[in-house]
Design an enzyme around this catalytic site. Structure first.
Site, short mmCIF file in Angstrom:
data_model
loop_
_atom_site.label_atom_id
_atom_site.label_comp_id
_atom_site.label_asym_id
_atom_site.label_seq_id
_atom_site.Cartn_x
_atom_site.Cartn_y
_atom_site.Cartn_z
N HIS A 56 20.47 -15.07 14.49
CA HIS A 56 20.01 -15.52 13.16
C HIS A 56 20.23 -17.01 12.98
CE1 HIS A 56 18.75 -14.73 9.04
NE2 HIS A 56 19.74 -15.48 8.59
N ARG A 83 22.68 -22.91 -2.46
CA ARG A 83 21.30 -22.54 -2.22
C ARG A 83 20.36 -23.49 -2.96
NH1 ARG A 83 18.29 -18.58 -5.23
NH2 ARG A 83 16.86 -17.29 -4.00
N GLU A 237 24.50 -10.07 0.86
CA GLU A 237 25.42 -11.15 1.17
C GLU A 237 26.37 -11.45 0.02
OE1 GLU A 237 23.22 -14.62 2.20
OE2 GLU A 237 24.98 -15.72 2.94
N HIS A 271 23.83 -10.28 7.21
CA HIS A 271 24.84 -10.29 6.15
C HIS A 271 25.01 -8.88 5.56
CE1 HIS A 271 24.32 -14.56 6.50
NE2 HIS A 271 23.19 -14.59 5.85
N ASP A 322 23.15 -18.81 11.59
CA ASP A 322 22.63 -18.93 10.22
C ASP A 322 22.43 -20.37 9.75
OD1 ASP A 322 21.77 -18.39 7.69
OD2 ASP A 322 23.52 -17.29 7.03
C1 NGQ Z 1 18.31 -18.51 3.57
N1 NGQ Z 1 20.70 -18.20 3.54
O1 NGQ Z 1 17.26 -17.87 3.55
O2 NGQ Z 1 18.41 -19.57 4.20
C2 NGQ Z 1 19.47 -17.97 2.82
C3 NGQ Z 1 19.58 -18.61 1.46
C4 NGQ Z 1 18.51 -16.90 0.02
C5 NGQ Z 1 21.68 -17.32 3.46
N2 NGQ Z 1 21.43 -16.22 2.81
C6 NGQ Z 1 18.44 -18.29 0.59
N3 NGQ Z 1 22.83 -17.56 3.99
O3 NGQ Z 1 19.19 -16.04 0.54
O4 NGQ Z 1 17.84 -16.70 -0.96
ZN ZN Z 2 19.75 -16.31 6.76
#
Ligand code: NGQ
Ligand code: ZN
Length: 455
Positions: A56, A83, A237, A271, A322
C-alpha cells in the site's frame, strides 16, 4: 541464465546453507538447488531472503514527510487535520511532479528491501477536477517512475465518487480524484494500458477507496470489473470513520462487507484498525489480507491493530508504507510488534514456540504481500519472480548470526543500511546498497521540492 549462490538462504522449507538460485532471462526463478560451494560463474552472497511486496502506497505523500508536525488552529490535531493538509498539498502537483516524487519514493522502497509496490492511485485529474487529455495521464507517470526504478509495480486505480458517506460533493483537493463508476471503468482500462511499457511482472488491481468515498452501486461495479485481480480498500482506520459508516451503511465497515460483498482472498483491507470481535473472526476467516501500515498508522494516530487476535483467527497480514513518511521494511515490522508490546506489557508477542518474532513477522509479510499484489513472489521457489534481498554480512549486528537470528537482528536492531542487494523480478536494482539511477532521481526530486518548499 544467471545464478546467485548464497551461504545461507531462507527457503519455503526453512533456512538452508549453500543454495544456488538460477534466474532465467524473464526474471523468474528457474531452479533452486543445494550446492556446498558456489557454482562456476555464480554471484555469491552471504545471506539471501525472498523480498517482501509493499502492499500500500500513495507515493506523492512522500513529499509531505516531516511537514505536518505542527499544531494547526484546531484544538486537536488528528488524522482529519492531516488529511486536510494532504488535500491542499496534492492540489499543487503536476504530472511531472508526480513522476519525480514517485520515482524517489520507489527508490527508497527498494533501498528498504521491498521489491515491488501496490500503488493505490487516486490522483487522476488536473487541479479543479479537469481530466487530462489522456485520462490515464497520471497512471502513465506512475508506470514511468517504475520503469526508471525497476520496482515491480502493481497499479491500483482508485474509484472515488464523493466526499463522505452521505454522498456530499468532493471537497477542494478531492476533485482531482473523482469519477463516476462509468468514468472509472474507462479510466481503469487506460491505467491497465499504461502498464504496457513495463516488464511482464507488472500487475494490476482495483481499489474502491473506502466506504466513505464510494456508493453501493459504485462498489459493486468496481468489484465486478476485473474478477481475476486483487481488490484493495481502506477499511476502518479511525473511530469517526466507523461511526460514519455505521450511520450511513447500517453496519460497521467490516460487518457490512461480510454481509454484502464477496470479501475473500483477493481482497486486501487497508487499515483493519478498528474491528470488533465478530469482524476479526469473519474477515480473518475470509482469507482477505489485512494491509497494515504501522509507521503511517502511528504517525496519524489511528490506533492499534489487533494483531494477536487476527493471527489467532488465522488471518493473513501484509505491510504497506502508505504515506511514505518513512520507508523502512524493518521499521514497519518492528513498529507492528512494538504496538502489541506497548498494549499488552509483554515481549515477543507475535513469536511462536517454533519461530522467533522476526521470522514470524517476515514470513507473514512475504505471504500477505504476494497475495495482495497477486504477484508470484514471496518465496525462493522455482516459477516465482526472482524478488530477492541480500543483507550485508559486515553489519555488526549480523556478525555470526544464523537462521531466524538474522531476521531478528535486521528487524529489531537494524535498518535499511543492512540491505545490500535487491532484485525485482531478476532486475538487480540495488547493488552495494545503491541504485544506479540515484543521482538523476534525487536531482529531479530536489527540483520539485525547490518549487514546492524552496528546498
Ligand atoms: C488516503 N490515507 O487516501 O491517502 C488516505 C487519506 C482518506 C490514509 N487513510 C484520505 N492513511 O482516507 O480519506
Ligand atoms: Zn491509504
Amino acid at each position: 541464465m544467471r545464478t546467485i549462490w548464497a551461504r545461507q538462504a531462507l527457503l519455503p522449507q526453512g533456512w538452508a546453507e549453500g543454495v544456488a538460485v538460477a534466474i532465467d532471462a524473464a526474471g523468474r526463478i528457474a531452479a533452486v538447488s543445494r550446492a556446498p560451494a558456489a557454482p562456476e560463474g555464480a554471484e555469491t552472497r552471504a545471506i539471501l531472503l525472498p523480498a517482501v511486496a509493499n502492499l500500500h502506497s500513495h507515493a506523492f505523500q512522500r513529499a509531505m514527510a516531516g511537514l505536518t508536525e505542527r499544531r494547526g488552529p484546531d484544538p486537536r490535531d488528528s488524522f482529519w487535520t492531516w488529511r486536510h493538509l494532504m488535500f491542499r498539498f496534492l492540489d499543487q502537483l503536476t504530472p511531472d511532479d508526480i513522476e519525480a516524487i514517485t520515482a524517489f519514493a520507489q527508490l527508497e522502497m527498494l533501498r528498504a528491501g521491498f521489491a515491488s509496490v501496490a500503488e493505490f492511485h487516486y490522483l487522476h485529474h488536473a487541479p479543479g477536477g479537469v481530466p487530462y487529455a489522456d485520462p490515464a495521464e497520471t497512471s502513465a507517470r506512475i508506470a514511468a517512475a517504475a520503469q526508471r526504478t525497476g520496482i515491480g509495480l502493481a497499479l491500483l486505480p482508485v474509484l472515488y465518487e464523493h466526499g463522505g458517506c452521505d454522498g456530499r460533493p468532493l471537497g477542494p483537493g478531492q476533485v482531482r480524484f473523482g469519477t463516476t463508476p462509468e468514468g472509472f471503468a474507462r479510466l481503469a482500462e487506460g491505467a491497465a494500458r499504461a502498464l504496457a511499457p513495463l516488464p511482464p511482472d507488472a500487475g494490476f488491481g482495483i481499489a474502491p477507496h473506502s466506504l466513505r468515498a464510494v456508493s453501493r452501486p459504485g462498489l459493486a461495479a468496481a468489484v465486478a470489473l476485473r474478477p481475476d485481480r486483487p481488490i484493495h480498500m481502506h477499511l476502518a482506520e479511525q473511530p469517526a470513520e466507523v461511526a460514519e459508516v455505521q450511520a450511513a451503511w447500517g453496519a460497521r465497515p467490516g460487518e457490512w462487507l461480510l454481509a454484502n460483498a464477496p470479501v475473500g482472498p483477493r481482497w486486501c483491507l487497508i487499515h483493519a484498525t478498528h474491528l470488533d470481535a465478530a469482524e476479526i473472526a469473519g474477515l480473518a476467516g475470509s482469507g482477505a489480507v489485512a494491509g497494515l501500515c504501522p509507521i503511517t498508522e502511528s504517525s496519524l494516530g489511528d490506533g492499534i491493530f489487533a494483531a494477536t487476535g487476527w493471527r489467532a483467527a488465522g488471518g493473513a497480514i501484509g505491510i504497506g508504507s502508505d504515506s511514505n513518511i518513512r520507508l523502512g521494511l524493518a521499521e514497519e515490522l518492528r513498529t507492528l510488534e512494538y504496538s502489541q508490546r506497548l498494549r499488552d506489557g509483554a515481549r515477543a508477542v507475535l513469536a511462536t514456540p517454533a519461530q522467533s518474532t522476526g521470522r514470524v513477522l517476515y514470513q507473514a509479510a512475504l505471504a500477505g504481500g504476494a497475495q495482495a499484489l497477486g504477484r508470484a513472489s514471496g518465496a525462493i521457489a522455482a516459477g516465482n519472480w526472482a524478488d530477492l534481498v541480500a543483507l550485508d554480512p559486515e553489519a555488526p549486528d549480523l556478525w555470526g548470526r544464523a537462521g531466524d537470528g538474522i531476521l531478528d537482528a535486521w528487524i529489531f536492531a537494524g535498518d535499511n543500511a543492512m540491505v545490500a542487494d535487491v532484485w525485482s523480478a531478476g532486475r538487480h536494482v540495488i547493488a552495494g546498497g545503491r541504485h544506479a539511477a540515484e543521482g538523476p532521481i534525487w536531482a529531479a526530486y530536489r527540483a520539485v521540492m525547490a518549487r514546492l518548499i524552496g528546498a
